[in-house]
Design a protein around this motif. Structure first.
Motif, short mmCIF file in Angstrom:
data_model
loop_
_atom_site.label_atom_id
_atom_site.label_comp_id
_atom_site.label_asym_id
_atom_site.label_seq_id
_atom_site.Cartn_x
_atom_site.Cartn_y
_atom_site.Cartn_z
N VAL A 3 -1.60 5.37 6.37
CA VAL A 3 -2.45 6.32 5.64
C VAL A 3 -2.09 6.24 4.17
O VAL A 3 -0.93 6.45 3.80
N ASP A 5 -3.03 7.66 0.39
CA ASP A 5 -3.71 8.67 -0.43
C ASP A 5 -2.70 9.16 -1.46
O ASP A 5 -1.54 9.38 -1.13
N LYS A 8 -0.50 14.27 -1.85
CA LYS A 8 0.49 14.49 -0.79
C LYS A 8 -0.03 15.40 0.32
O LYS A 8 0.21 15.18 1.51
N ARG A 11 -2.45 13.44 2.47
CA ARG A 11 -1.67 12.49 3.28
C ARG A 11 -1.06 13.18 4.49
O ARG A 11 -1.13 12.68 5.60
N GLN A 12 -0.45 14.33 4.25
CA GLN A 12 0.20 15.06 5.34
C GLN A 12 -0.83 15.60 6.34
O GLN A 12 -0.58 15.58 7.53
N ARG A 15 -1.86 12.69 8.42
CA ARG A 15 -0.74 12.29 9.26
C ARG A 15 -0.56 13.24 10.46
O ARG A 15 -0.46 12.79 11.60
N THR A 27 2.95 6.59 5.77
CA THR A 27 2.10 6.92 4.63
C THR A 27 2.53 6.16 3.37
O THR A 27 3.68 5.74 3.24
N CYS A 34 0.89 0.51 -0.50
CA CYS A 34 0.25 0.03 0.73
C CYS A 34 0.49 -1.46 0.92
O CYS A 34 0.92 -1.90 1.99
#
Length: 137
Positions: A3, A5, A8, A11-12, A15, A27, A34
């Motif tokens: 993932v 992004d 944060k 992302r979480q 996730r 992440t 990435c």
């Protein structure tokens, strides 16, 4: 599952929603991270935000497609998805798009479809048990 992004919180959110469904999630904060992680993590699917520092999602997707090791890796953009982003993403080889804000069930469905698409065909030529011909439309 990787993932990517720069936000944060987003992302979480992604996730947690995927981990609750049993996915293993790593992440990254931007496209550079990435590309650094992809060969070590070897994800089944990558989700990318579009607007990120250093290397945006469309540029990251284009680099993934230009590398023989990641050319076939399913890639989805999770972003506001303006027409320009969609056109640029399609040109870069992105497999699917999910507009923010999204429903967690949509995210999980999309990732499952992309994982099925990424599996090699079985002996009878079909992909897995639940064949997914197209991801998001």
């Amino acid at each position: 599952m990787l993932v990517v992004d720069d936000n944060k919180v987003i992302r979480q959110l992604i996730r947690v929603n995927l981990e609750l469904e049993g996915f293993e999630v790593v992440t990254a904060a931007d496209g550079v991270e990435c590309l650094d992680l992809v060969h070590r993590v070897r994800p089944d699917v990558i989700t990318l935000d579009v607007v990120m520092p250093r290397l945006d999602g469309v540029q990251t997707a284009a680099r993934l497609r230009s590398d023989p090791r990641t050319r076939q890796l399913p890639v989805a953009i999770i972003s506001a998805c303006t027409p320009y982003e969609v056109d640029s993403g399609v040109a870069a080889g992105v497999d699917a798009f999910l507009a923010k804000p999204f429903e967690p069930t949509e995210l999980v469905r999309l990732v499952r479809q992309l994982m099925e698409r990424g599996k090699p065909p079985s002996l009878d030529g079909r992909r897995g048990a639940g064949t997914a011909e197209r991801a998001a439309g």
